[in-house]
Design a protein around this motif. Structure first.
Motif: not given
Length: 809
Positions: A545, A564, A628, A630
């Motif tokens: 992240d 983010a 990034t 997740r």
């Protein structure tokens, strides 16, 4: 009345027995008469033999790893070498999922194939109306039935075929005991990852300790697709280092022909990429030793062990030869009398061989005691099971018998020949003819101390290199970073976990990621920059992240950190990648598109970070992309302000509230990095241990020789004192002859030590220099030890009353 034939034979046997008893009594009387030299001989031999026995057990263990499988010579692992366009080769022990079934289908030479997919899993077991949770990091794996037709396991209940069905699991006895106690495990159910229930359908006897196949929970391979439906089952390019394909050939002679067909096989399934993916077979006997494919220990380390073991025994034998030949001149008259009374050279020779045999037998008994006491300590240091049980270990018993015979022959032969060859007339006149120039004994002392000095110098270098590896600046923060496992990457829980952690006074930053900046695990692939074709080099991928850079203290040198995001949108790259793309400045890559091959997704480069080492220091800095994603996050990195056990407890409480069905586990990043160098730790412990042992054995011999030499010069010392010599001058006189030998040993040892040091350091991309002071320190240690060993006897002789000295015989 005469004796019959039977009576004569009995009398003859009785006389022979009496003769042997008398010879043994005489031997024991001689040994007890020279107590100091007997003790020194036994202690030196025992220490050398103990070192040899421990090394033998270590080497035997490593050479026996997985050799017990009856088809070991026909078992192979399919490995792949990735030949990249830039000329580099990535060696992979893992393979595509499709490989195991395709090899069996396409090659008549293949009898069986198995796919082994280890996975870290939370396992929940219900027993006695309670749920018990276990985090199994290395003991669980998915596999198919043929795994048990390739490798030898003893089935107590069930057959391999149960693993052809989904939702089945087979346990070893120790894990059945761990999960279900004394209950029959068959038919019991356990839950994997809080998702999938599987039924225990088989029970195995515990496997031997000498194996690298450390799986205790075998889950049926069809269950893997249920638990992980999105794994690249149909993708030939999807290769995971931890997931291996094992092959059993119908004959070991078919390996060469099989590998000749592999290029055509790669062409069939990889097409244009067949030059990149080059499969071949790695023999089972090579798996434990081949570091390139994840082996545990280098073959060269085994060779080092063998050399060290041999050196320990040689040093001990040198001690024995030196002390025995020195002592021989003290027994000059005894030999003269015995020869005058009719004893032949052969009889005297065998008498002294008998004495050597008694010493060797006593030494081996003491050596076994030392080895037994040392084995548990050595096992802990080397993380290798070392045990000493002569009655259950036929090979060890054979080695010890061989060792005793070899020592009697090597150490006893020369002294016995010297003693047996004494001239009886000169012996009775006490004409000992001790040579003052170079003798064999001096040469042996030099050899002994040379070996000790080599071991001291090498051990100093190994310690320095290990310290360097552990403390080198990797371009990132190692200290105060705690790693915590994350059972699920569901966004809401990650956000809650992060917010609650940041409210803790001792927590600075929190980041979620798949692999740490420096890690043995990792992924990577080709990249496309802007409109260019695929680059010729591979780039490592780090899924993490936006807080990753700050948490690990990675320096941002251009651009900004990514915002983010749950998916790949913005990227960070390192300086090495910028250079390999041929760009002149980091700023040139900002806001440019980069296609990341292993995710097959494109992102925008928003920042460039300073280079950091993303694996161990055997290799240099590699091109790296940080992105990034997740769904790929498996861990949290928590930056602490200070080490504090209460902080860990607070983190655990927060974690357990969010993940009540899982098991909390943590580690410090600095400890994870230190584990990269377990092999170096092993070599360091070995060289330090055996260098200390070599020095101690050498000192025993030097002490004995100094004692004998000083006793021989007792009258000379008395005369010198009467003539006014000081204690210091006498001590110096007595010490200087031995110190000369140590200096010569240093001169011999240093070039040899330098050669071994330089060879060992070649494996590291980052290494210490071989500085002059290492040799100076080695010399200082050797000289200091020699002075301390000699000085006691020298000073004692120098203080002796000259009247007593002049009266001595």
């Amino acid at each position: 009345m005469g004796l019959g034939a039977q009576g004569k034979n009995a009398l003859l046997h009785a006389l022979c027995l009496m003769q042997k008893i008398m010879k043994l009594k005489f031997t024991l009387r001689v040994l007890t008469r020279n107590k100091l030299f007997t003790v020194l001989n036994i202690a030196g031999l025992a220490l050398g033999m103990a070192g040899g026995i421990l090394v033998f057990q270590l080497v035997k263990y490593h050479l026996s790893v997985d050799a017990y499988h009856k088809n070991a010579d026909r078992i192979y692992r399919a490995v792949v070498d990735l030949h990249l366009e830039d000329g580099s080769i990535e060696r992979e022990r893992g393979s595509a999922y499709l490989l195991h079934s395709t090899l069996k289908k396409d090659f008549s030479a293949v009898e069986r194939t198995a796919y082994l997919a280890p996975k870290s899993m939370t396992i929940a077991v219900t027993a006695n109306n309670a749920v018990y949770k276990y985090l199994e990091n290395e003991s669980a794996a998915f596999t198919n039935a043929d795994y048990f037709n390739i490798f030898d396991y003893a089935w107590k209940i069930g057959t391999p075929e149960v693993l052809n069905e989904p939702n089945k699991v087979v346990l070893t006895e120790r894990y059945a005991q761990k999960f279900f106690g004394s209950q029959n495990p068959i038919g019991k159910r356990i839950k994997l990852e809080n998702q999938q229930e599987v039924t225990v359908a088989g029970l195995l006897e515990d496997y031997p300790t000498n194996t690298d196949l450390k799986t205790d929970i075998f889950v049926s391979l069809p269950t893997l697709k249920i638990l992980m439906p999105n794994y690249g089952y149909e993708d030939w390019g999807w290769i995971n280092s931890g997931r291996e394909t094992f092959v059993l050939l119908r004959s070991k002679d078919l390996k060469e022909d099989f590998e000749k067909q592999m290029p055509a096989f790669s062409k069939r399934y990889y097409g244009a990429d067949s030059e990149v993916f080059r499969y071949h077979l790695q023999s089972l006997s090579d798996i434990h030793f081949n570091i390139d494919y994840g082996g545990k220990i280098k073959k060269s380390t085994i060779d080092l062990l063998l050399v060290i073991g041999a050196l320990m025994i040689i040093i001990a034998c040198i001690n024995f030869i030196n002390l025995s030949t020195a002592l021989a001149f003290k027994r000059y008259k005894e030999v003269g009398v015995r020869k005058t009374l009719g004893s032949s050279e052969l009889q005297i020779f065998w008498q002294f061989i008998t004495e050597t045999t008694v010493v060797a037998v006593l030494s081996v008994v003491l050596a076994m005691i030392i080895a037994n006491v040392s084995a548990p300590i050595l096992s802990q240091w080397l993380k290798t099971p070392v045990s000493i049980n002569i009655f259950d270990d036929v090979k060890l018993m054979g080695f010890i018998v061989f060792l005793v015979i070899a020592i009697v022959f090597i150490a006893g032969l020369y002294p016995a020949m010297v003693i047996a060859s004494f001239n009886p007339l000169k012996a009775l006149k006490s004409i000992t003819e001790l040579p003052r120039k170079f003798t064999l004994r001096k040469g042996l002392v030099i050899t002994q101390f040379s070996i000790a000095c080599i071991l001291i110098a090498v051990s100093i270098l190994v310690v320095l290199q290990l310290d360097y590896l552990n403390n080198k600046d990797l371009g990132l923060r190692k200290e105060l970073v705690l790693h915590v496992n994350i059972p699920t990457s569901e966004s809401t829980r990650l956000a809650i976990f992060k917010n609650q952690l940041l409210q803790q006074a001792n927590i600075e930053n929190v980041s979620f990621f798949r692999t740490a900046p420096s890690s043995k695990a990792g992924s990577g692939g080709s990249i496309k920059y802007e409109g260019r074709d695929w680059e010729k080099f591979m780039a490592r991928s780090k899924m993490a992240d936006e807080a990753y850079v700050d948490t690990y203290g990675i320096k941002l040198i251009a651009g900004r950190k990514p915002v983010a995001s749950d998916t790949l949108r913005e990227l960070l790259v390192n300086e090495k990648l910028v250079k390999d793309l041929g760009l002149k400045t980091p700023g040139e890559i900002l806001n440019k598109k980069l296609l990341v091959g292993d995710l097959d997704k494109t992102g925008i480069v928003v920042g460039v970070v300073a280079d950091f080492n993303n694996t161990d220091l055997y290799t240099g800095v590699e091109p790296t992309v940080i992105m990034t994603s997740r769904v790929h996050y498996h861990y949290a990195a928590i930056q602490l302000k200070a080490y504090n056990s209460k902080s860990v407890q607070d983190i655990a409480k927060i974690w357990e509230r969010l993940y009540p069905d899982n098991v909390f586990e943590y580690s410090y990043f600095k400890d994870d990095v230190a584990r990269f160098y377990e092999r170096e730790e092993l070599i360091s412990n070995l060289t330090k241990t055996f260098a200390t042992l070599a020095v101690f054995i050498s000192c025993l011999g030097l002490f004995g020789l100094a004692t004998f030499s000083i006793r021989q010069r007792t009258k000379e010392i008395g005369i010198r004192k009467v003539l006014g010599a000081s204690v210091f001058s006498i001590t110096t006189l007595l010490s200087v002859d031995f110190l000369k030998l140590v200096f010569v040993a240093l001169f011999v040892a240093m070039p040899v030590a330098y050669y071994f040091m330089a060879q060992w350091l070649q494996d590291f991309a980052y290494r210490v220099s071989i500085e002059w002071w290492i040799f100076a320190a080695t010399g200082a240690v050797a000289i200091l030890i020699a002075i301390m060993t000699i000085s006691y006897q020298a000073i004692k002789a120098a203080f002796m009353n000259p009247v007593k000295s002049l009266k001595s015989e």
